[in-house]
Design a protein around this motif. Structure first.
Motif, PDB file in Angstrom:
ATOM      1  N   THR A 187       0.853  -1.187   0.000  1.00  0.00           N
ATOM      2  CA  THR A 187       0.000   0.000   0.000  1.00  0.00           C
ATOM      3  C   THR A 187       0.895   1.245   0.000  1.00  0.00           C
ATOM      4  O   THR A 187       2.084   1.170   0.302  1.00  0.00           O
ATOM      5  CB  THR A 187      -0.915   0.031   1.241  1.00  0.00           C
ATOM      6  N   THR A 188       0.305   2.370  -0.351  1.00  0.00           N
ATOM      7  CA  THR A 188       1.033   3.641  -0.366  1.00  0.00           C
ATOM      8  C   THR A 188       1.589   3.940   1.040  1.00  0.00           C
ATOM      9  O   THR A 188       0.909   3.692   2.035  1.00  0.00           O
ATOM     10  CB  THR A 188       0.059   4.776  -0.756  1.00  0.00           C
ATOM     11  N   HIS A 190       1.918   6.322   3.744  1.00  0.00           N
ATOM     12  CA  HIS A 190       1.312   7.600   4.125  1.00  0.00           C
ATOM     13  C   HIS A 190       2.148   8.288   5.207  1.00  0.00           C
ATOM     14  O   HIS A 190       2.411   9.473   5.149  1.00  0.00           O
ATOM     15  CB  HIS A 190      -0.098   7.383   4.683  1.00  0.00           C
TER      16      HIS A 190
ATOM     17  N   TRP B 140      -6.115  -2.429  -5.456  1.00  0.00           N
ATOM     18  CA  TRP B 140      -5.837  -2.608  -4.042  1.00  0.00           C
ATOM     19  C   TRP B 140      -5.256  -1.335  -3.421  1.00  0.00           C
ATOM     20  O   TRP B 140      -5.698  -0.860  -2.377  1.00  0.00           O
ATOM     21  CB  TRP B 140      -4.918  -3.834  -3.948  1.00  0.00           C
ATOM     22  N   ARG B 141      -4.320  -0.705  -4.106  1.00  0.00           N
ATOM     23  CA  ARG B 141      -3.717   0.534  -3.597  1.00  0.00           C
ATOM     24  C   ARG B 141      -4.747   1.657  -3.528  1.00  0.00           C
ATOM     25  O   ARG B 141      -4.810   2.402  -2.557  1.00  0.00           O
ATOM     26  CB  ARG B 141      -2.551   0.974  -4.497  1.00  0.00           C
ATOM     27  N   GLU B 144      -7.187   1.122  -0.688  1.00  0.00           N
ATOM     28  CA  GLU B 144      -6.562   1.408   0.607  1.00  0.00           C
ATOM     29  C   GLU B 144      -6.458   2.903   0.840  1.00  0.00           C
ATOM     30  O   GLU B 144      -6.732   3.394   1.935  1.00  0.00           O
ATOM     31  CB  GLU B 144      -5.181   0.736   0.678  1.00  0.00           C
ATOM     32  N   LYS B 145      -6.071   3.637  -0.203  1.00  0.00           N
ATOM     33  CA  LYS B 145      -5.942   5.098  -0.074  1.00  0.00           C
ATOM     34  C   LYS B 145      -7.253   5.731   0.372  1.00  0.00           C
ATOM     35  O   LYS B 145      -7.279   6.613   1.223  1.00  0.00           O
ATOM     36  CB  LYS B 145      -5.556   5.704  -1.440  1.00  0.00           C
ATOM     37  N   PHE B 148      -7.977   4.796   3.995  1.00  0.00           N
ATOM     38  CA  PHE B 148      -7.055   5.480   4.900  1.00  0.00           C
ATOM     39  C   PHE B 148      -7.475   6.935   5.080  1.00  0.00           C
ATOM     40  O   PHE B 148      -7.541   7.446   6.205  1.00  0.00           O
ATOM     41  CB  PHE B 148      -5.625   5.417   4.342  1.00  0.00           C
TER      42      PHE B 148
END
Lengths: 218, 218
Positions: A187-188, A190, B140-141, B144-145, B148
């Motif tokens: 995932t990114t 953050h 998926w990324r 998630e972003k 989040f």
């Protein structure tokens, strides 16, 4: 001393199994457990399907051996270093999986890093497959049990002041953070690593009741 | 007001898409993304393969829609409740995934629980597939972003005293614990929930600087 012939036979079996495992890792990595069949594994390992079955009863047996080897590697890496929680906090904050408790070396050989990436992808595959295949679920549960008990005995040796129940909760909480970090690897990013490292350091200090910054310097 | 004909056409498209998504969830759950083809999804949804392609360009588009719906559900469940960290600690300690911040109801309808299990298994599948398929990695990324950023804005509203960087690290750390717990859902329960809950409560108190036991009663 073992009979020389027996030795060389054992060595041959062991080499063949290594060859099959290496091929299966690549195949599973590329196509998943479902997508990769015994025929593809045989082709990649340059053996016949018949030969593969001489060393492994079926695909599940290959998966089991792959997981067993990953767990052995993890236990080897943990040993003697599990109490270095400040290093663990640092590596978690930087999402460095693999050898969590060892100082990260920039020049760590590329093959090692690649193998750690494959290990991680395969364990995700195992987790997904475990939700539908009871044999893989058992492999996954057994491997976790072994890792958990190893981590607990290493930490108990360093921090003997805690009761069994307390230590078990602490290790579970550590395992959750390690596996959650590994799970979020793609995932990114953050958060910045410094802030995250500070949070983990405070939490681990609370968990184990020592000032980790000091204990590292001892 | 929309034209009645347009309305009924939209409704029909929406119903067809729902039908395909429901079927695809079952197929992916049973056989994984690789194991389940468009033909099987068509059969399960009682449509022809040609009809499926009228609603989704390919398998990746179906995966994308499944993930989008799971994320929407998670955001809906979080909203208005994300600050109830004591409840989150309780549910994490009992490995109750799904609606983490809501009180657990024993009589929660079985279908809801089953759907939450399927959601979890599918997200594991997505994570495994993301390691080899760049399109799924992007799905998926992105998902998630979105999750989040939603969690961060909910928590920032409740705890406005923290800087952007501090809050980001706190949310990352919470996400790690939530996803690590979900990931370990099928492993043996080693720790007792009371000890684990106490650890999480202390950590969340440290993270957000309030006595959660008191704030719950406000």
């Amino acid at each position: 001393m073992l009979h020389p012939q027996l030795c060389s036979k054992d060595a041959r079996i062991s080499a063949r199994r290594d060859q099959i495992i290496a091929a299966a890792r690549l195949c599973f990595r590329k196509h998943g457990f479902h997508g990769a069949g015994m025929a593809e594994i045989a082709k990649t390992s340059q053996l016949s399907v018949g030969q593969i079955y001489r060393y492994f009863a079926n695909k599940d047996a290959i998966i089991e051996e792959i997981v067993r080897r990953i767990v052995m590697k993890k236990i080897r890496l943990m040993t003697g270093n599990a109490h270095n929680l400040q290093q663990v906090a640092h590596n978690l904050a930087h999402r460095r999986i693999g050898n969590l408790s060892a100082p990260y070396k920039e020049d760590q050989c590329i093959e090692q890093k690649e193998q750690a990436e494959i290990d991680h992808a395969l364990m995700l595959e195992v987790a997904a497959e475990a939700t539908r295949n009871p044999i893989v679920e058992k492999i996954w549960r057994d491997s976790e049990k072994q890792l958990f008990s190893e981590a607990k005995s290493l930490l108990s040796a360093t921090f003997p002041q805690f009761s069994e129940a307390e230590m078990t909760a602490k290790v579970e909480s550590l395992a959750v953070i390690c596996e959650g970090t590994a799970f979020r690897r793609m995932t990114t990013v953050h958060a910045d690593a410094e802030h995250l490292e500070a949070l983990y350091n405070r939490y681990f200090q609370d968990l184990f009741g020592t000032d980790l910054t000091t204990s590292k310097l001892e």
